[in-house]
Design an enzyme around this catalytic site. Sequence first.
Site, PDB file in Angstrom:
ATOM      1  N   LYS A  11     -53.943  10.404 -23.523  1.00 24.07           N
ATOM      2  CA  LYS A  11     -53.652   8.957 -23.573  1.00 24.07           C
ATOM      3  C   LYS A  11     -52.226   8.740 -24.090  1.00 24.07           C
ATOM      4  O   LYS A  11     -51.351   9.554 -23.805  1.00 24.07           O
ATOM      5  CB  LYS A  11     -54.715   8.240 -24.413  1.00 24.07           C
ATOM      6  N   GLU A  97     -59.849   2.342 -19.523  1.00 27.49           N
ATOM      7  CA  GLU A  97     -58.753   1.622 -20.198  1.00 27.49           C
ATOM      8  C   GLU A  97     -57.796   1.019 -19.177  1.00 27.49           C
ATOM      9  O   GLU A  97     -57.245  -0.063 -19.390  1.00 27.49           O
ATOM     10  CB  GLU A  97     -58.026   2.582 -21.169  1.00 27.49           C
ATOM     11  N   GLU A 167     -67.883   8.226 -17.637  1.00 31.86           N
ATOM     12  CA  GLU A 167     -67.502   7.878 -19.001  1.00 31.86           C
ATOM     13  C   GLU A 167     -68.076   6.507 -19.356  1.00 31.86           C
ATOM     14  O   GLU A 167     -67.457   5.471 -19.052  1.00 31.86           O
ATOM     15  CB  GLU A 167     -65.978   7.834 -19.125  1.00 31.86           C
ATOM     16  N   GLY A 173     -64.189   6.769 -27.471  1.00 23.84           N
ATOM     17  CA  GLY A 173     -63.465   6.548 -28.717  1.00 23.84           C
ATOM     18  C   GLY A 173     -64.288   5.875 -29.794  1.00 23.84           C
ATOM     19  O   GLY A 173     -63.746   5.398 -30.790  1.00 23.84           O
ATOM     20  N   SER A 213     -66.566  10.403 -26.492  1.00 21.22           N
ATOM     21  CA  SER A 213     -66.857  11.004 -27.808  1.00 21.22           C
ATOM     22  C   SER A 213     -67.452  12.407 -27.697  1.00 21.22           C
ATOM     23  O   SER A 213     -68.326  12.777 -28.489  1.00 21.22           O
ATOM     24  CB  SER A 213     -67.752  10.084 -28.628  1.00 21.22           C
TER      25      SER A 213
END
Length: 250
Positions: A11, A97, A167, A173, A213
């Site tokens: 990222k 994201e 995901e 996260g 995670s």
Amino acid sequence: MRKKIVAGNWKMNLSREEALLLISGITSRIESKEKQVIFAPPFLYLYKIAKMCSNFNRIKVAAQNCSKEKEGAFTGEVSAKMIDSCNADYIIIGHSERREYFNESNMDLKEKVDRALENKLDVIFCCGESLNQRKNEVHFSWIRKQLSDSLFHLNAIDFSNIVIAYEPIWAIGTGVTASTNQAQEMHAFIRSCITEKHDTEVAEKTSILYGGSCNPSNSNELFAQEDIDGGLIGGASLNANDFLAIINSF
Ligand code: PGA
């Protein structure tokens, strides 16, 4: 046999010095010969890191995004052609994201997938549902739509260049991981969608990674599931010991 893959999505983290230190810390200690390891650094370090990894057969490099445009007056954008010229192997497309903060639609992602494949780059295509969608039990139809809108225009030959990363957004996260049952169930569902679109042979050859995670204490159990072929790792890929432990947990 399907490729087993552990990919690290850095990222927007790490200075150049930190990035180079992390890469040498990992590459000097990688033992596994049969898994593919992918680093997805920020664009700026792509060329340098691809060069550092070029002596390792099993290590590949990915960009985290690309433009849906081929070239031209798009200030600040990075094309798939540029990424290819920096010797990358993959592009991550459709990370949640990007979908959420940059409003990337399924149709935008379809174009990005096409740009990557035109430039002979493989794709790690991300899909995933929100917590609300899971609570409302629309998660399966949501994932099916993400796949069909952005990927199911491809023929079987082009589809062989696609890796899928499931995901769940609520697990990214957050420290909350999908249970092995939840992850395996969705991976099997994704594989069944590929069978429906193509056939069992294509579906059986597609690597489907879990992300959200994933860390050294849960990767073992997750990767032991029949339809989980590895992981797309965010936070834990920034620490050499953790990332190596994940790689070694198959
Ligand atoms: P995380 O991120 O491992 O930090 O949850 C995964 C991802 O976003 O790819």
